[in-house]
Design an enzyme around this catalytic site. Structure first.
Site, mmCIF file in Angstrom:
data_model
loop_
_atom_site.group_PDB
_atom_site.id
_atom_site.type_symbol
_atom_site.label_atom_id
_atom_site.label_comp_id
_atom_site.label_asym_id
_atom_site.label_seq_id
_atom_site.Cartn_x
_atom_site.Cartn_y
_atom_site.Cartn_z
ATOM 1 N N HIS A 96 76.662 -53.448 -33.006
ATOM 2 C CA HIS A 96 77.900 -53.373 -32.208
ATOM 3 C C HIS A 96 78.742 -52.196 -32.698
ATOM 4 O O HIS A 96 78.789 -51.906 -33.894
ATOM 5 C CB HIS A 96 78.686 -54.687 -32.335
ATOM 6 C CG HIS A 96 79.801 -54.771 -31.340
ATOM 7 N ND1 HIS A 96 80.996 -54.114 -31.527
ATOM 8 C CD2 HIS A 96 79.888 -55.382 -30.136
ATOM 9 C CE1 HIS A 96 81.779 -54.349 -30.478
ATOM 10 N NE2 HIS A 96 81.127 -55.112 -29.626
ATOM 11 N N GLU A 168 77.339 -50.577 -23.967
ATOM 12 C CA GLU A 168 78.783 -50.767 -24.118
ATOM 13 C C GLU A 168 79.450 -49.425 -24.406
ATOM 14 O O GLU A 168 79.523 -49.011 -25.564
ATOM 15 C CB GLU A 168 79.075 -51.722 -25.280
ATOM 16 C CG GLU A 168 78.620 -53.139 -25.035
ATOM 17 C CD GLU A 168 79.466 -54.141 -25.814
ATOM 18 O OE1 GLU A 168 80.009 -55.040 -25.185
ATOM 19 O OE2 GLU A 168 79.590 -54.008 -27.038
HETATM 20 P P1 PGA Z 1 85.564 -56.552 -24.439
HETATM 21 O O1 PGA Z 1 84.506 -56.480 -25.650
HETATM 22 O O2 PGA Z 1 84.961 -57.392 -23.356
HETATM 23 O O3 PGA Z 1 86.780 -57.181 -25.065
HETATM 24 O O4 PGA Z 1 85.801 -55.159 -23.986
HETATM 25 C C1 PGA Z 1 83.148 -56.334 -25.416
HETATM 26 C C2 PGA Z 1 82.429 -56.186 -26.727
HETATM 27 O O5 PGA Z 1 82.971 -55.523 -27.629
HETATM 28 O O6 PGA Z 1 81.322 -56.711 -26.896
#
Ligand code: PGA
Length: 249
Positions: A96, A168
């Site tokens: 992440h 992401e």
């Molecule tokens: P968010 O986070 O939905 O708050 O943008 C997603 C993540 O970091 O996995």
């Protein structure tokens, strides 16, 4: 394969609130006729043991937010993939962007974590995403390709269900100062690109999911896209009503 909605609770909830929310999620999922996707909850480590009991033999699956890169041994503070797996954990988030940034996880650590997770039958959810800088300079695809190659180097999987890629974009994550969700059309293009890259590396048609400021208003648009196989949800996953509304789309 079903779409998959993964809640990343990060370190946002205290222990009591995690247990209370887990019970609410389970009750709602059991009651709902509308939820067609697989629902996965990734709580913090402390809550994993009680949540394994709460979700045991239920439609809600359990994930971890991280796991150790090696087998058992002298690794202070780490939690082994073997123990997570024995508890009933099915998924583990790896790489992440918050861990890459704050804990300096690099691609060789991420690669080792993926391999160790697979050894213990955990399905890694491998996060990749470009920063605003790379997006603005038109380098996003090049950057993502490099991240994917490094993360997946030497990784072997038996079936397409064994590993998930989570796209992401860092600039879209709600905790970033510039946060705004990517448009579903724009995400679809990158997801298609990532699917192609991952297929070249692992010779499987992997699931690629989207994460970054997903909420009940935009989730439907993302889920309608052909190459978006699910969602990784942070902030919007710690409210049961909001999360259930996302899961029902
Ligand atoms: P968010 O986070 O939905 O708050 O943008 C997603 C993540 O970091 O996995």
């Amino acid at each position: 394969m079903k779409k998959i909605i993964i809640a990343n609770w990060k370190m946002k909830l205290d222990y009591k609130s995690s247990l209370a929310l887990a019970k609410q999620v389970l009750a709602s999922v059991k009651k709902s006729q509308k939820i067609k996707s697989e629902v996965v909850i990734c709580p913090d480590y402390l809550s994993i043991t009680p949540l394994a009991k709460i979700f045991h033999s239920s439609p809600v699956k359990l994930g971890a937010q991280d796991s150790a890169m090696t087998d058992r041994g002298a690794f202070t503070g780490e939690v082994s993939a073997a123990d997570l797996s024995a508890l009933g954990v099915k998924y583990v988030i790896v790489g992440h962007s918050e861990r890459r940034e704050h804990l300096h996880e690099n691609s060789s650590i991420i690669n080792a974590k993926i391999k160790t997770s697979l050894t213990y039958n955990l399905t890694p959810i491998v996060c990749v995403g470009e920063k605003l800088m790379e997006k603005k300079s038109g380098e996003a695809r090049k950057y993502l390709s490099k991240e994917l190659n490094r993360a997946l180097r030497g990784v072997k999987i038996k079936s397409a269900a064994d590993l998930i890629i989570a796209y992401e974009p860092i600039w879209a994550i709600s905790s970033s100062s510039s946060a705004r969700a990517m448009s579903a059309m724009e995400a679809e293009e990158i997801q298609k690109f990532l699917k192609g890259r991952a297929a070249r590396i692992l010779h499987k048609n992997l699931r690629v999911i989207y994460g970054g400021s997903v909420n009940s208003k935009n989730a439907g648009e993302f889920l309608q896209q052909k190459n978006i196989d699910g969602l990784l949800v942070g902030a919007a996953s710690i409210n049961n009503t909001e999360f259930m509304s996302i899961c029902s789309q």
